[in-house]
Design a protein around this motif. Structure first.
Motif, mmCIF file in Angstrom:
data_model
loop_
_atom_site.group_PDB
_atom_site.id
_atom_site.type_symbol
_atom_site.label_atom_id
_atom_site.label_comp_id
_atom_site.label_asym_id
_atom_site.label_seq_id
_atom_site.Cartn_x
_atom_site.Cartn_y
_atom_site.Cartn_z
ATOM 1 N N VAL A 74 0.845 -1.207 0.000
ATOM 2 C CA VAL A 74 0.000 0.000 0.000
ATOM 3 C C VAL A 74 0.879 1.255 0.000
ATOM 4 O O VAL A 74 0.653 2.193 -0.779
ATOM 5 N N LEU A 75 1.892 1.273 0.859
ATOM 6 C CA LEU A 75 2.763 2.450 0.935
ATOM 7 C C LEU A 75 3.556 2.638 -0.360
ATOM 8 O O LEU A 75 3.709 3.767 -0.838
ATOM 9 N N LEU A 106 -2.872 10.565 -0.813
ATOM 10 C CA LEU A 106 -3.183 10.861 0.587
ATOM 11 C C LEU A 106 -3.944 9.711 1.240
ATOM 12 O O LEU A 106 -3.669 9.342 2.390
ATOM 13 N N GLY A 107 -4.889 9.137 0.500
ATOM 14 C CA GLY A 107 -5.672 8.022 1.032
ATOM 15 C C GLY A 107 -4.818 6.805 1.332
ATOM 16 O O GLY A 107 -4.963 6.181 2.393
ATOM 17 N N LEU A 108 -3.920 6.473 0.423
ATOM 18 C CA LEU A 108 -3.035 5.320 0.638
ATOM 19 C C LEU A 108 -2.100 5.562 1.819
ATOM 20 O O LEU A 108 -1.868 4.664 2.633
ATOM 21 N N VAL A 114 -2.991 4.205 9.597
ATOM 22 C CA VAL A 114 -4.080 3.649 10.413
ATOM 23 C C VAL A 114 -3.904 2.141 10.575
ATOM 24 O O VAL A 114 -4.074 1.589 11.676
ATOM 25 N N PHE A 115 -3.535 1.460 9.489
ATOM 26 C CA PHE A 115 -3.317 0.010 9.542
ATOM 27 C C PHE A 115 -2.209 -0.328 10.525
ATOM 28 O O PHE A 115 -2.330 -1.256 11.324
ATOM 29 N N GLN A 116 -1.113 0.440 10.478
ATOM 30 C CA GLN A 116 -0.019 0.231 11.424
ATOM 31 C C GLN A 116 -0.480 0.463 12.854
ATOM 32 O O GLN A 116 -0.064 -0.243 13.772
ATOM 33 N N GLY A 117 -1.349 1.441 13.040
ATOM 34 C CA GLY A 117 -1.887 1.711 14.375
ATOM 35 C C GLY A 117 -2.653 0.521 14.925
ATOM 36 O O GLY A 117 -2.508 0.166 16.100
#
Length: 198
Positions: A74-75, A106-108, A114-117
């Motif tokens: 994703v990143l 920006l969305g990615l 958020v996923f890492q969080g």
């Protein structure tokens, strides 16, 4: 009128501008200092890992390699969309296509953070903390430092996007933000390989 303002030298030739803008140069210098900072963290991590009896400790849960591999993709995709945002913006200016690509970038980036969080919350619930072991301490220190850079870069990209929507974004400002985002994207696979893939 001064010669430099007119783009003409006193000898009658044209005056060349700088190869890169001050804002881009400033970001490049900042990136170089941050690279040295990350190298220091990685060096300490590698030394601690080499001197450990077992790594990771048997009583500590393993890091989510598969889920984080997905998030890494994703990143990396956000880096690709950032590249195409710059290409379209350079060619067409403040058009719908460049705006859409910017929003996707920006969305990615936001999804990655958020996923890492969520992954961090799961690891904390499993007992991986800064105090649990040097394994946990180095994980949160290195990956957390990257998270701070990612969040800071997203905030900067949002500011640039607001200027973009108003039609006041200058190309050199965009290039500076783009360079920092490339740094955030580029350093992550190295950290993933070193920290997640034991």
């Amino acid at each position: 009128m001064r010669y430099a303002e007119a783009g003409i030298s006193s000898e009658g030739g044209s005056v060349r501008g700088p190869l890169i803008s001050n804002s881009v140069f400033g970001v490049i210098v900042f990136i170089l200092t941050e690279m040295m900072f990350f190298l220091g963290l990685i060096s300490a991590f590698m030394i601690s890992k080499a001197n450990a009896i077992e790594w990771p400790p048997l009583d500590q849960p393993r890091l989510p390699m598969g889920a984080t591999a997905f998030n890494t993709i994703v990143l990396l995709l956000s880096g690709v969309t950032m590249y195409f945002t710059g290409r379209v913006f350079d060619r067409e200016g403040f058009g719908d296509k460049s705006k859409q690509l910017f929003v996707v970038t920006l969305g990615l980036g936001a999804f990655f953070v958020v996923f890492q969080g969520f992954e961090w919350a799961r690891l904390l619930s499993y007992g991986v903390t800064m105090q649990s072991s040097s394994y946990g301490a180095f994980f949160y220190l290195i990956i957390g430092t990257h998270a701070v850079h990612a969040i800071g870069s997203i905030i900067a990209q949002i500011r640039l996007f607001l200027k973009f929507r108003r039609g006041t974004l200058r190309m050199d400002s965009f290039r500076a933000g783009q360079a920092f985002w490339y740094f955030v994207v580029g350093v992550w696979p190295v950290l993933y390989f070193l920290v997640y893939l034991d």
